[in-house]
Design a protein around this motif. Structure first.
Motif, PDB file in Angstrom:
ATOM      1  N   LYS A  14       0.844  -1.182   0.000  1.00  0.00           N
ATOM      2  CA  LYS A  14       0.000   0.000   0.000  1.00  0.00           C
ATOM      3  C   LYS A  14       0.883   1.237   0.000  1.00  0.00           C
ATOM      4  N   LEU A  15       0.550   2.186  -0.853  1.00  0.00           N
ATOM      5  CA  LEU A  15       1.334   3.405  -0.963  1.00  0.00           C
ATOM      6  C   LEU A  15       1.175   4.233   0.306  1.00  0.00           C
ATOM      7  N   ALA A  16       2.291   4.634   0.887  1.00  0.00           N
ATOM      8  CA  ALA A  16       2.264   5.431   2.103  1.00  0.00           C
ATOM      9  C   ALA A  16       1.490   6.727   1.869  1.00  0.00           C
ATOM     10  N   ALA A  17       0.846   7.220   2.935  1.00  0.00           N
ATOM     11  CA  ALA A  17      -0.043   8.381   2.812  1.00  0.00           C
ATOM     12  C   ALA A  17       0.677   9.606   2.274  1.00  0.00           C
ATOM     13  N   ARG A  18       1.955   9.783   2.635  1.00  0.00           N
ATOM     14  CA  ARG A  18       2.660  10.992   2.204  1.00  0.00           C
ATOM     15  C   ARG A  18       3.160  10.904   0.762  1.00  0.00           C
ATOM     16  N   ALA A  84      14.098  14.009  -0.650  1.00  0.00           N
ATOM     17  CA  ALA A  84      12.882  14.281  -1.422  1.00  0.00           C
ATOM     18  C   ALA A  84      12.221  13.005  -1.923  1.00  0.00           C
ATOM     19  N   ILE A  85      12.979  11.923  -1.990  1.00  0.00           N
ATOM     20  CA  ILE A  85      12.405  10.658  -2.462  1.00  0.00           C
ATOM     21  C   ILE A  85      11.278  10.199  -1.546  1.00  0.00           C
ATOM     22  N   SER A  86      11.298  10.630  -0.308  1.00  0.00           N
ATOM     23  CA  SER A  86      10.278  10.194   0.654  1.00  0.00           C
ATOM     24  C   SER A  86       8.880  10.665   0.283  1.00  0.00           C
ATOM     25  N   ARG A  87       8.764  11.623  -0.654  1.00  0.00           N
ATOM     26  CA  ARG A  87       7.451  12.128  -1.065  1.00  0.00           C
ATOM     27  C   ARG A  87       6.971  11.505  -2.371  1.00  0.00           C
ATOM     28  N   ALA A  88       7.837  10.792  -3.042  1.00  0.00           N
ATOM     29  CA  ALA A  88       7.519  10.321  -4.396  1.00  0.00           C
ATOM     30  C   ALA A  88       6.839   8.963  -4.385  1.00  0.00           C
ATOM     31  N   GLY A  89       5.846   8.821  -5.235  1.00  0.00           N
ATOM     32  CA  GLY A  89       5.196   7.531  -5.434  1.00  0.00           C
ATOM     33  C   GLY A  89       5.790   6.778  -6.597  1.00  0.00           C
ATOM     34  N   ALA A 114      11.603   3.521  -0.138  1.00  0.00           N
ATOM     35  CA  ALA A 114      10.529   3.913  -1.053  1.00  0.00           C
ATOM     36  C   ALA A 114       9.724   2.694  -1.501  1.00  0.00           C
ATOM     37  N   HIS A 115      10.413   1.609  -1.797  1.00  0.00           N
ATOM     38  CA  HIS A 115       9.733   0.400  -2.222  1.00  0.00           C
ATOM     39  C   HIS A 115       8.908  -0.195  -1.099  1.00  0.00           C
ATOM     40  N   GLU A 116       9.448  -0.206   0.087  1.00  0.00           N
ATOM     41  CA  GLU A 116       8.718  -0.740   1.236  1.00  0.00           C
ATOM     42  C   GLU A 116       7.445   0.055   1.506  1.00  0.00           C
ATOM     43  N   GLU A 117       7.464   1.328   1.172  1.00  0.00           N
ATOM     44  CA  GLU A 117       6.307   2.188   1.405  1.00  0.00           C
ATOM     45  C   GLU A 117       5.388   2.259   0.183  1.00  0.00           C
TER      46      GLU A 117
END
Length: 420
Positions: A14-18, A84-89, A114-117
């Protein structure tokens, strides 16, 4: 795995909310080629809403400390860092500077998080090496530039490398072949996110075909004698070179082992450790590829081609050819000549609907692109009974498909069953 089929991962994350799928982070490294780097910047970084292309938000991130030098000595300054990668889907690695170097650990950690999120991770061309180093390709199908595919397979044996595809979509991890194939994958992403109309509109703006296939390009012909680049410095290189120059002669692996002054068992072990392939399978594949070239460039009969490629009989050629290339020699030659009109003959017009969606046609159990068959009738001799599926990487093809999905080919580094 077909480039147009998106496999659903066994455990969808599931894609993280952020994170937002329309936010695309492009990870740049020093020494990366400018062409591959520019592809996702152009596709996802320009507002083309006036042409019917939904807008993405682009974050260009430095994967290591600046300055980032690229082709021609140019220096780039990325506006964002790894944070900044923490915001990218969607995270794109367009290329890696050297397949012999390890990527920065901090960048690998960012990709794993990023993959885990739930982020979608994309590797273009040699970017696949970065994804593999992060462990994101383990047990998955993937592709990369054909020249580097053997090295990727050898270095990461759990990756199912298939360089015959322009790109491979495995759901949340996607990879593309060399250079311009990155455009094909980026268009595929737009098509997946927003539909065919948006992707076609973008293709028109970029002045590129909306959808290409490896068969349209004759992509398999680029795979000719691919071996890991490290082989050039190995003593076995001389034996390999001799084998390639004498494919027209009938010799076996025992002959190669003798030329290397090794026992058969030692030679098998050394050859496999160097190339990721069993020597028998490699030798058979080189004979098949030589037959492929003769079918394309000569008028020799299939029987004559078999003799000139070191096969003991035409039956042996037909069996191995069908297993490795998914077609009989006669059917392959007919389809190849249909795609390549004789000199002086006008090129057949490509109908727009074929360019938009190249379909697949089946003939005698074999699959060819509709563009290759459209307007041409294969000779009756090309229709042979039997059913076959294209195998995996052409330089070493076991017969038994193994993988995460049904029908997935066995590729370098996977279990192999010797070909008799």
């Amino acid at each position: 795995m077909s480039q147009d089929s998106a496999a659903v991962p066994d455990a969808a994350r599931k894609l993280a909310a952020r994170r937002r799928r329309e936010i695309v982070a492009v990870l740049l490294f020093s020494g990366g080629p400018i062409f591959e780097s520019s592809i996702p910047l152009s596709v996802f970084g320009i507002d083309r809403q006036d042409a019917g292309v939904p807008r993405y938000r682009l974050l260009v991130c430095a994967g290591e400390d600046a300055p980032l030098r690229t082709t021609g000595g140019l220096e780039l300054s990325a506006p964002y860092g790894l944070e900044a990668i923490s915001r990218a889907g969607t995270v794109v690695v367009p290329a890696w500077r050297s397949i012999t170097q390890a990527p920065p650990p901090a960048a690998l950690d960012a990709l794993r998080r990023a993959h885990e999120e739930g982020a979608r991770i994309v590797g273009l061309c040699t970017g696949a090496f970065v994804l593999a180093a992060a462990g994101l390709l383990d047990g998955r199908p993937a592709t990369t530039h054909w020249m580097y595919a053997p090295t990727l397979a050898k270095r990461y044996p759990s990756v199912h490398v298939d360089p015959r595809e322009l790109f491979v979509d495995d759901g949340d991890v996607l990879t593309s072949a060399g250079t311009a194939a990155g455009i094909d994958l980026c268009l595929h992403i737009v098509r997946t996110d927003h539909g065919a109309d948006a992707a076609n509109a973008l293709a028109r703006r970029l002045v590129v075909p909306p959808r290409r296939t490896a068969s349209d390009l004759g992509h398999q012909r680029y795979l000719d004698r691919s071996l890991p680049e490290e082989i050039g410095a190995d003593p076995l290189a001389e034996v390999v070179a001799w084998a390639l120059e004498h494919l027209h002669e009938q010799f076996d692996v025992e002959t190669l082992a003798a030329r290397a002054y090794m026992s058969r068992r030692t030679f098998d072990r050394r050859f496999r450790s160097l190339t990721g392939s069993a020597p028998l399978q490699w030798l058979i594949t080189q004979r098949v590829l030589q037959a492929q070239r003769l079918l394309e460039t000569s008028d020799y009969s299939v029987d004559e081609v078999a003799g000139r490629c070191g096969f003991r009989s035409p039956v042996a050629l037909r069996g191995h050819f069908r297993r490795q290339l998914g077609a009989s020699p006669a059917a392959y030659r007919a389809a190849y000549r249909a795609r390549r009109p004789q000199s002086g003959a006008p090129e057949p017009a490509l109908r727009p609907e074929r360019a938009e969606r190249p379909e697949r046609a089946t003939l005698g159990g074999e699959r060819f692109s509709a563009a290759a068959l459209s307007g041409h009738a294969l000779a009756a001799e090309a229709v042979e009974a039997g059913k076959s599926q294209p195998e995996g990487y052409a330089a070493r093809l076991p017969e038994t498909p193994v993988g995460r999905g049904a029908g997935r080919p066995v590729l370098p580094g996977q279990r192999e069953r010797p070909v008799g």
